[in-house]
Design a protein around this motif. Sequence first.
Motif, PDB file in Angstrom:
ATOM      1  N   GLY A 197       0.846  -1.186   0.000  1.00  0.00           N
ATOM      2  CA  GLY A 197       0.000   0.000   0.000  1.00  0.00           C
ATOM      3  C   GLY A 197       0.876   1.229   0.000  1.00  0.00           C
ATOM      4  N   PHE A 198       0.253   2.380  -0.042  1.00  0.00           N
ATOM      5  CA  PHE A 198       1.003   3.634   0.027  1.00  0.00           C
ATOM      6  C   PHE A 198       0.097   4.711   0.601  1.00  0.00           C
ATOM      7  CE2 PHE A 198      -1.039   3.543  -4.122  1.00  0.00           C
ATOM      8  CZ  PHE A 198      -1.537   4.827  -4.285  1.00  0.00           C
ATOM      9  N   ASP A 199       0.724   5.702   1.203  1.00  0.00           N
ATOM     10  CA  ASP A 199      -0.007   6.866   1.670  1.00  0.00           C
ATOM     11  C   ASP A 199      -0.194   7.818   0.495  1.00  0.00           C
ATOM     12  OD1 ASP A 199       0.205   5.686   4.136  1.00  0.00           O
ATOM     13  OD2 ASP A 199       1.661   7.117   4.941  1.00  0.00           O
ATOM     14  N   MET A 200      -1.423   8.181   0.211  1.00  0.00           N
ATOM     15  CA  MET A 200      -1.688   9.081  -0.900  1.00  0.00           C
ATOM     16  C   MET A 200      -0.993  10.433  -0.670  1.00  0.00           C
ATOM     17  SD  MET A 200      -5.750   8.398  -1.549  1.00  0.00           S
ATOM     18  CE  MET A 200      -6.382   6.742  -1.776  1.00  0.00           C
ATOM     19  N   PRO A 201      -0.728  11.192  -1.729  1.00  0.00           N
ATOM     20  CA  PRO A 201      -0.117  12.516  -1.546  1.00  0.00           C
ATOM     21  C   PRO A 201      -0.911  13.354  -0.536  1.00  0.00           C
ATOM     22  CG  PRO A 201      -0.229  11.954  -3.869  1.00  0.00           C
ATOM     23  CD  PRO A 201      -0.993  10.890  -3.142  1.00  0.00           C
ATOM     24  N   GLY A 202      -0.191  14.011   0.355  1.00  0.00           N
ATOM     25  CA  GLY A 202      -0.844  14.835   1.364  1.00  0.00           C
ATOM     26  C   GLY A 202      -1.417  14.056   2.515  1.00  0.00           C
ATOM     27  N   HIS A 203      -1.150  12.770   2.581  1.00  0.00           N
ATOM     28  CA  HIS A 203      -1.693  11.897   3.627  1.00  0.00           C
ATOM     29  C   HIS A 203      -0.564  11.143   4.327  1.00  0.00           C
ATOM     30  CE1 HIS A 203      -5.249  12.578   1.153  1.00  0.00           C
ATOM     31  NE2 HIS A 203      -6.005  12.119   2.127  1.00  0.00           N
ATOM     32  N   GLY A 204      -0.807  10.802   5.580  1.00  0.00           N
ATOM     33  CA  GLY A 204       0.136   9.970   6.308  1.00  0.00           C
ATOM     34  C   GLY A 204       1.549  10.505   6.263  1.00  0.00           C
ATOM     35  N   ARG A 205       2.479   9.654   5.836  1.00  0.00           N
ATOM     36  CA  ARG A 205       3.887  10.023   5.795  1.00  0.00           C
ATOM     37  C   ARG A 205       4.359  10.468   4.421  1.00  0.00           C
ATOM     38  NH1 ARG A 205       6.790   5.293   9.534  1.00  0.00           N
ATOM     39  NH2 ARG A 205       5.364   5.464  11.321  1.00  0.00           N
ATOM     40  N   SER A 206       3.429  10.575   3.463  1.00  0.00           N
ATOM     41  CA  SER A 206       3.800  11.062   2.134  1.00  0.00           C
ATOM     42  C   SER A 206       3.926  12.583   2.137  1.00  0.00           C
ATOM     43  CB  SER A 206       2.763  10.622   1.091  1.00  0.00           C
ATOM     44  OG  SER A 206       2.882   9.244   0.817  1.00  0.00           O
ATOM     45  N   GLY A 207       4.565  13.085   1.084  1.00  0.00           N
ATOM     46  CA  GLY A 207       4.733  14.524   0.957  1.00  0.00           C
ATOM     47  C   GLY A 207       3.422  15.230   0.653  1.00  0.00           C
ATOM     48  N   GLU A 208       3.459  16.536   0.720  1.00  0.00           N
ATOM     49  CA  GLU A 208       2.267  17.335   0.473  1.00  0.00           C
ATOM     50  C   GLU A 208       1.830  17.246  -0.987  1.00  0.00           C
ATOM     51  OE1 GLU A 208       0.442  18.892   2.791  1.00  0.00           O
ATOM     52  OE2 GLU A 208       1.823  17.931   4.192  1.00  0.00           O
ATOM     53  N   TRP A 209       0.549  17.468  -1.179  1.00  0.00           N
ATOM     54  CA  TRP A 209      -0.016  17.534  -2.534  1.00  0.00           C
ATOM     55  C   TRP A 209       0.136  18.964  -3.019  1.00  0.00           C
ATOM     56  CZ3 TRP A 209      -1.206  15.459  -6.877  1.00  0.00           C
ATOM     57  CH2 TRP A 209      -2.178  16.002  -7.722  1.00  0.00           C
ATOM     58  N   GLN A 210       1.103  19.187  -3.916  1.00  0.00           N
ATOM     59  CA  GLN A 210       1.369  20.518  -4.441  1.00  0.00           C
ATOM     60  C   GLN A 210       1.521  20.416  -5.953  1.00  0.00           C
ATOM     61  OE1 GLN A 210       4.887  21.490  -2.073  1.00  0.00           O
ATOM     62  NE2 GLN A 210       3.642  22.641  -0.621  1.00  0.00           N
ATOM     63  N   PRO A 211       0.414  20.238  -6.668  1.00  0.00           N
ATOM     64  CA  PRO A 211       0.487  20.015  -8.113  1.00  0.00           C
ATOM     65  C   PRO A 211       0.893  21.265  -8.877  1.00  0.00           C
ATOM     66  CG  PRO A 211      -1.786  20.291  -7.436  1.00  0.00           C
ATOM     67  CD  PRO A 211      -0.971  20.263  -6.169  1.00  0.00           C
ATOM     68  N   GLY A 212       1.635  21.041  -9.948  1.00  0.00           N
ATOM     69  CA  GLY A 212       1.957  22.129 -10.853  1.00  0.00           C
ATOM     70  C   GLY A 212       0.861  22.319 -11.880  1.00  0.00           C
ATOM     71  N   ALA A 213       1.016  23.328 -12.696  1.00  0.00           N
ATOM     72  CA  ALA A 213      -0.020  23.664 -13.676  1.00  0.00           C
ATOM     73  C   ALA A 213      -0.276  22.531 -14.660  1.00  0.00           C
ATOM     74  CB  ALA A 213       0.377  24.928 -14.430  1.00  0.00           C
ATOM     75  N   ASP A 214       0.749  21.735 -14.954  1.00  0.00           N
ATOM     76  CA  ASP A 214       0.606  20.663 -15.944  1.00  0.00           C
ATOM     77  C   ASP A 214       0.395  19.289 -15.315  1.00  0.00           C
ATOM     78  OD1 ASP A 214       1.001  22.478 -18.056  1.00  0.00           O
ATOM     79  OD2 ASP A 214       3.180  22.294 -17.877  1.00  0.00           O
ATOM     80  N   ASP A 215       0.255  19.249 -13.998  1.00  0.00           N
ATOM     81  CA  ASP A 215       0.069  17.970 -13.317  1.00  0.00           C
ATOM     82  C   ASP A 215      -1.388  17.516 -13.384  1.00  0.00           C
ATOM     83  OD1 ASP A 215       2.722  17.723 -12.626  1.00  0.00           O
ATOM     84  OD2 ASP A 215       2.481  18.749 -10.706  1.00  0.00           O
ATOM     85  N   PRO A 216      -1.622  16.216 -13.256  1.00  0.00           N
ATOM     86  CA  PRO A 216      -3.008  15.714 -13.295  1.00  0.00           C
ATOM     87  C   PRO A 216      -3.765  16.074 -12.028  1.00  0.00           C
ATOM     88  CG  PRO A 216      -1.508  13.948 -12.723  1.00  0.00           C
ATOM     89  CD  PRO A 216      -0.649  15.136 -13.063  1.00  0.00           C
TER      90      PRO A 216
END
Length: 258
Positions: free
Chosen positions: A45-64
């Motif tokens: 499994g994995f921690d989704m972006p911005g969750h648990g021990r994963s990094g923050e969700w900081q999408p760029g303009a061209d990111d999904p």
Amino acid sequence: MSGIYKRHWPGDEDRPALALHCMLASASYWGPIAKRLGGQIDLKGFDMPGHGRSGEWQPGADDPDFHTAVTRIAASFITRPLDLIGHSLGATVALRLAVAAPDAVRSLTLIEPVLFAAAPEAAQQARDQEMSELMALGHRADATRRFVDAWGAQPYDDLTPELQEQMLDRIDLVQATGPTLTEDRARILRPGGLESIAAPVLLISGERSPAVIHHIADALAARLPDVGRANVPEAGHMLPITHPDQVAGLIGVNLSRA
């Protein structure tokens, strides 16, 4: 988007599996379920972006968008057919993967998939509207309280200050998934998509969950070729945490069908 924290509960190496967690949580809650499965599967499994021990969700303009990003991360774990397990938001990601690549799925266990587009309902639309209005007014705490009170294992005001702060920090991600979950922007429900899943599917719901959850399960089950249904008595939306014995037992049943 920064680093993704991966988790692994070793088991039968010939039975790879992937578990996907819900919004505002982390993959850690699959640990007790993996323990109860007793090594039947080699679970990752994995921690989704911005969750648990994963990094923050900081999408760029061209990111999904967030849902697409999580789906791509999940897809990176698939190297051969595997057992796929998802809860809530994670269940919609699992279903999206199964529709996109049905041959990659050995079995599919969907616990309370929140694909609201499958069963539009006035009560859920009202919840979404209230959330949007509160967020637009900057009332983040009230928006978080409404969300947790509807979908959490316990009321927001009963959580520790630390947990409240964590959920406040992530509440924007709930809004970020709206177009996928309520409008099916990912076209999970496209004609022929669900029908292409030949793997055994199990839909698990909590008896006390919001009515829309049961309506979604009805709509999905009507289109899936090989599907089972289960309702866990006395359980709500967070049943992997509150009822791990029952959930693990049901997952085991579906594993045996594959």
